[in-house]
Design a protein around this motif. Structure first.
Motif, PDB file in Angstrom:
ATOM      1  N   LEU A 223       0.821  -1.210   0.000  1.00  0.00           N
ATOM      2  CA  LEU A 223       0.000   0.000   0.000  1.00  0.00           C
ATOM      3  C   LEU A 223       0.857   1.264   0.000  1.00  0.00           C
ATOM      4  CD1 LEU A 223      -3.031  -0.808   2.330  1.00  0.00           C
ATOM      5  CD2 LEU A 223      -2.927  -0.700  -0.152  1.00  0.00           C
TER       6      LEU A 223
ATOM      7  N   PRO B 246       2.226   3.919  -2.282  1.00  0.00           N
ATOM      8  CA  PRO B 246       2.053   4.344  -3.677  1.00  0.00           C
ATOM      9  C   PRO B 246       3.364   4.646  -4.383  1.00  0.00           C
ATOM     10  CG  PRO B 246       1.432   6.105  -2.176  1.00  0.00           C
ATOM     11  CD  PRO B 246       1.644   4.877  -1.337  1.00  0.00           C
TER      12      PRO B 246
ATOM     13  N   LEU C 174      -4.036   0.004  -9.055  1.00  0.00           N
ATOM     14  CA  LEU C 174      -4.485  -0.129  -7.667  1.00  0.00           C
ATOM     15  C   LEU C 174      -5.535  -1.210  -7.479  1.00  0.00           C
ATOM     16  CD1 LEU C 174      -4.765   3.620  -6.567  1.00  0.00           C
ATOM     17  CD2 LEU C 174      -3.028   1.959  -5.879  1.00  0.00           C
TER      18      LEU C 174
ATOM     19  N   THR D 202      -2.226   6.187  -0.421  1.00  0.00           N
ATOM     20  CA  THR D 202      -2.857   5.346  -1.435  1.00  0.00           C
ATOM     21  C   THR D 202      -4.320   5.738  -1.634  1.00  0.00           C
ATOM     22  OG1 THR D 202      -1.369   3.504  -0.891  1.00  0.00           O
ATOM     23  CG2 THR D 202      -3.370   2.966  -2.099  1.00  0.00           C
TER      24      THR D 202
END
Length: 446
Positions: free
Chosen positions: A76, A78, A123, A168
């Motif tokens: 998680l 980014p 994602l 995220t």
């Protein structure tokens, strides 16, 4: 001493000659156990969702001997979504909608697809984890099964994990908003605000500050949607429900109260790290040197009075205005004393409390701006233009925030004059202690 710059609580004396033992008795400090939040049912506790199982084991001190800190769930993070150098930090996105094109290039976009699609496709692999986290954030509490007696460092990994989750969610919210998924973007913005509030309810200042930054990310998503009039009445009502939060003053008071309890208790423990460091670094303090125990007690007094001075600086005047200068004075005095080798406890304090306080008051101000912007959007949707006059309170209390609609009523300017009590025309400064705090500045009018 630093404590004499601002009078501590009325029942305590900061006058020269006060002994540590007498001062310690008057403090009537709560036990260390008081810093642990009350136990809550698992089904009401965000920390007890399955995704955090590895973190819970580590924080509870049940990890296998020699086991390293968890990987903070890098899935998680980014900034690990692609190879190479990632775009600029997500924390700095304030005055313009997020540009997703650099993120699409970072992830990899050889087919030149729309940037929101590239981000959302990448994602998608984290969809189940983010869904679990988002649902968990609707629980009432956040309480880690942590070794609270070990201090803030025992929970620091959890705060870092919250940063990854927040960044995220911020990235996905922007991609969803640009891709036309209004409901998904709203849910992510709500999650960010809720996560910020949960961290902001902690005792430790570092958690409170991270919570404020995370709430800021959520409010940015709200603002992005308002700029394009994307939110429906249901969205506006949902945001209003999650917006109310704690004042910066209340959060800081709680953090200084907790810091006083923690610092004094830890400093009094035999063989603690601060005492050992003093032995190693100070020629004036060695276990065998006459007077060293008196010097240690003088440092305990110095530390306690310093924290009490900052605590006393959290005040408003008779007009309800925050005292924005006292922390700068205290920070300057603390910085000037750091060269004194005999002040080996107080000098370990950050000396940047003034900036931290300004940042948190800035988040509180942005919360007021968001509430006003929701009301302004309702007026725009009803009348087709923003009202000629609108009053928005300011968290500092100098004066109402500056509100000014454009001539045609299609745009508006809204900003606080900020920490320095000076109208800079809506222009931000280098940090929160300078310049204004804008929600929206009509660049056409400027």
């Amino acid at each position: 001493m630093l404590g004499t710059l601002v009078a501590p609580a009325a029942s305590l004396s900061a006058a020269d000659g006060t002994s540590w033992k007498a001062y310690r008795e008057e403090l009537k400090l709560a036990p260390l156990a008081s810093l642990a939040p009350p136990v809550v049912p698992d089904e009401q506790n965000f920390a007890m969702i399955p995704y955090f199982a590895e973190m819970r084991i580590w924080l509870a001190g049940e990890a296998t001997e020699g086991e390293e800190t968890p990987r903070f769930h890098g899935d998680l993070d980014p900034f690990k979504l692609g190879p190479g150098e990632p775009p600029a930090t997500l924390w700095g996105e304030r005055d313009a909608p997020m540009d997703l094109r650099p993120w699409a290039e970072f992830i990899g976009n050889p087919e030149k697809l729309p940037a929101p699609r590239v981000v959302l496709d990448r994602l998608a692999a984290q969809g189940d984890a983010l869904a679990e986290i988002s649902a968990g954030l609707r629980r009432a509490h956040l309480r880690w099964p942590s070794r609270y007696a070990d201090g803030m460092r025992a929970r620091l990994p959890s705060y870092l994990l919250m940063r990854y989750i927040a960044q995220t969610l911020r990235l996905r919210a922007s991609a969803r908003l640009e891709a036309g998924d209004r409901v998904g973007a709203r849910e992510d913005a709500e999650s960010l605000i809720l996560l910020g509030h949960k961290l902001g309810g902690a005792h430790e200042l570092v958690a409170i500050m991270i919570g404020g930054a995370i709430e800021n990310l959520g409010l940015n998503v709200v603002r992005d949607g308002l700029r394009s009039h994307l939110w429906t009445e249901a969205d506006l009502a949902a945001f209003e429900k999650v917006l109310p939060g704690e004042s910066a003053m209340a959060a800081f008071k709680r953090s200084f109260d907790a810091a006083l309890v923690a610092c004094v208790h830890y400093s009094e423990q035999p063989g603690n790290a601060a005492r050992q460091k003093a032995v190693e670094e100070s020629e004036d303090f060695t276990p065998a040197k006459p007077g060293s125990e008196a010097l240690w007690e003088q440092n305990l007094l110095d530390l306690a009075q310093t924290l009490q001075a900052y605590r006393a600086g959290l005040r408003r005047d008779g007009k309800g205005t925050l005292d924005t200068q006292v922390f700068a004075q205290l920070d300057a005095a603390l910085a000037a004393s750091k060269g004194d080798p005999r002040r080996f406890l107080a000098r370990e304090l950050s000396g940047r409390f003034g900036l931290s306080y300004a940042r948190l008051v800035g988040v509180e101000t942005m919360r007021l701006q968001a509430k006003a912007a929701l009301d302004l959007e309702r007026r725009f949707q009803k009348d087709g233009r923003y009202p000629a006059e609108f009053t928005v309170p300011d968290a500092i209390g100098f004066q109402p925030q500056v509100y000014r609609p454009s001539v045609d009523g299609k745009r508006f300017t809204l900003y606080s004059i900020g920490w320095n009590n000076r109208d800079d025309g809506g222009t931000r400064g280098e940090d929160e202690t300078t310049g204004d705090w804008p929600w929206e500045v009509d660049k056409v009018a400027k």
